[in-house]
Write an enzyme that holds these catalytic residues in place. Structure first.
Site, short mmCIF file in Angstrom:
data_model
loop_
_atom_site.label_atom_id
_atom_site.label_comp_id
_atom_site.label_asym_id
_atom_site.label_seq_id
_atom_site.Cartn_x
_atom_site.Cartn_y
_atom_site.Cartn_z
N LYS A 150 0.83 -1.21 0.00
CA LYS A 150 0.00 0.00 0.00
C LYS A 150 0.86 1.26 0.00
O LYS A 150 0.59 2.20 -0.74
CB LYS A 150 -0.93 0.02 1.21
CG LYS A 150 -1.89 -1.17 1.28
CD LYS A 150 -2.88 -1.02 2.43
CE LYS A 150 -2.25 -1.10 3.80
NZ LYS A 150 -1.78 -2.46 4.19
N ARG A 184 -9.50 0.78 9.10
CA ARG A 184 -9.16 -0.61 9.43
C ARG A 184 -10.26 -1.31 10.21
O ARG A 184 -10.13 -2.49 10.52
CB ARG A 184 -7.89 -0.61 10.28
CG ARG A 184 -6.62 -0.98 9.54
CD ARG A 184 -5.48 -0.77 10.52
NE ARG A 184 -4.31 -1.54 10.28
CZ ARG A 184 -3.23 -1.10 9.64
NH1 ARG A 184 -3.22 0.08 9.08
NH2 ARG A 184 -2.16 -1.85 9.56
N ARG A 231 11.38 -6.35 4.65
CA ARG A 231 11.29 -4.92 4.95
C ARG A 231 11.89 -4.64 6.33
O ARG A 231 12.55 -3.63 6.53
CB ARG A 231 9.82 -4.48 4.89
CG ARG A 231 9.60 -3.00 5.15
CD ARG A 231 8.16 -2.60 4.89
NE ARG A 231 7.23 -3.13 5.88
CZ ARG A 231 5.91 -2.98 5.81
NH1 ARG A 231 5.35 -2.35 4.81
NH2 ARG A 231 5.13 -3.48 6.76
N ARG A 245 11.62 -1.04 11.65
CA ARG A 245 10.34 -1.22 12.35
C ARG A 245 10.38 -2.52 13.13
O ARG A 245 10.50 -3.59 12.56
CB ARG A 245 9.19 -1.26 11.34
CG ARG A 245 8.74 0.11 10.89
CD ARG A 245 7.65 0.02 9.86
NE ARG A 245 6.47 -0.74 10.30
CZ ARG A 245 5.35 -0.82 9.60
NH1 ARG A 245 5.25 -0.23 8.44
NH2 ARG A 245 4.34 -1.52 10.07
N ARG A 278 -0.61 -9.45 13.27
CA ARG A 278 -1.13 -8.38 12.41
C ARG A 278 -1.99 -8.97 11.28
O ARG A 278 -3.02 -8.40 10.92
CB ARG A 278 0.02 -7.56 11.83
CG ARG A 278 0.49 -6.48 12.80
CD ARG A 278 1.92 -6.14 12.57
NE ARG A 278 2.15 -5.44 11.32
CZ ARG A 278 3.35 -5.36 10.73
NH1 ARG A 278 4.39 -5.92 11.29
NH2 ARG A 278 3.49 -4.70 9.61
P1 ADP Z 1 1.21 -2.37 8.04
O1 ADP Z 1 0.15 -2.13 7.02
O2 ADP Z 1 2.48 -2.88 7.48
O3 ADP Z 1 0.74 -3.19 9.20
P2 ADP Z 1 0.93 0.37 9.06
O4 ADP Z 1 2.01 1.35 9.00
O5 ADP Z 1 -0.29 0.60 8.25
O6 ADP Z 1 1.64 -1.00 8.69
O7 ADP Z 1 0.45 0.15 10.59
C1 ADP Z 1 1.35 -0.10 11.65
C2 ADP Z 1 0.59 -0.21 12.97
O8 ADP Z 1 -0.04 1.05 13.28
C3 ADP Z 1 -0.58 -1.21 12.99
O9 ADP Z 1 -0.14 -2.51 13.28
C4 ADP Z 1 -1.49 -0.61 14.09
O10 ADP Z 1 -1.00 -0.92 15.37
C5 ADP Z 1 -1.31 0.87 13.89
N1 ADP Z 1 -2.35 1.43 12.97
C6 ADP Z 1 -2.12 2.00 11.76
N2 ADP Z 1 -3.25 2.41 11.18
C7 ADP Z 1 -4.25 2.08 12.05
C8 ADP Z 1 -5.68 2.22 12.03
N3 ADP Z 1 -6.32 2.80 10.99
N4 ADP Z 1 -6.38 1.76 13.10
C9 ADP Z 1 -5.77 1.21 14.15
N5 ADP Z 1 -4.44 1.03 14.23
C10 ADP Z 1 -3.68 1.46 13.20
#
Ligand code: ADP
Length: 197
Positions: A15, A90, A129, A135, A147
């Site tokens: 994404k 999400r 990654r 991270r 996740r």
């Molecule tokens: P990825 O898609 O690789 O899991 P992101 O950068 O989108 O990585 O998200 C990293 C973390 O940030 C998630 O595992 C969650 O803990 C938090 N997070 C990100 N976006 C949201 C969201 N919209 N709602 C709740 N938690 C979120």
């Protein structure tokens, strides 16, 4: 009318990478909740401290917190021609809140694009990654599995939410970056919002 795209898919689907290409071509604002949380984390804000424990475990940050942050970001860009929402919404509650927020501005989601990638490929990509991103949530197999599970259980229902609104578009997320991007552009260029103008 603004062009508002939800880029959807499991962690590691690509994404973030595709968002960059979309922004470049369509001149949209990028709204990645993951990036915003990481920024808060690195700056040591209260919000960052609150989000940290959830992110560390690969769990979702509570909806109220996410929604408040998104609202703040959207309100701060009144001149934006549209947004690409990356990693948000999400949960169905987040999706509903976003609809209300946009509706209050006379706007709406134009379409949701889901990048389809199988779980084995996701795990490989995330671990890879993790070698360079720094991270911590990308370096631990247990956290990665959590996740993906959270995605399946809490986030996938969001796809049905957009499906019910006829705004759902699925794309194969495996292949070359350019091929995937071309498929995304084809969807965006044919969105109803682009047809009426
Ligand atoms: P990825 O898609 O690789 O899991 P992101 O950068 O989108 O990585 O998200 C990293 C973390 O940030 C998630 O595992 C969650 O803990 C938090 N997070 C990100 N976006 C949201 C969201 N919209 N709602 C709740 N938690 C979120």
């Amino acid at each position: 009318m603004m062009l508002n795209i939800v880029l959807f898919g499991p962690p590691g689907a690509g994404k973030g990478t595709q968002s960059e290409k979309i922004i470049d071509k369509y001149k949209l604002s990028h709204l990645s909740t993951g990036d915003l949380f990481r920024k808060h984390l690195s700056e040591g804000t209260e919000l960052g401290k609150l989000a940290q424990k959830y992110m560390d475990e690969g769990n979702l940050v509570p909806d109220e917190v996410v929604i408040r942050m998104v609202e703040f970001k959207i309100m701060n860009e009144p001149e934006s021609p549209g947004f690409i929402f990356d990693g948000f919404p999400r949960t169905v509650m987040q999706a509903k809140a976003l609809d209300i927020l946009l509706e209050n501005m006379g706007q709406a989601i134009s379409g949701m694009i889901i990048l389809d990638v199988d779980e084995e490929e996701l795990k490989k990509r995330i671990l890879l990654r993790g070698q360079s991103s720094g991270r911590t949530d990308d370096q631990d197999v247990e956290k990665i599995n959590n996740r993906i599970r959270v995605y399946r259980e809490e986030t996938l229902p969001v796809a049905e939410y957009y499906q019910a609104q006829n705004k759902f578009y699925k794309i194969k997320g495996v292949g070359s970056l350019d091929e995937i991007f071309k498929d995304i552009c084809r969807v965006i260029d044919n969105l109803p919002v682009n047809m009426v103008e």
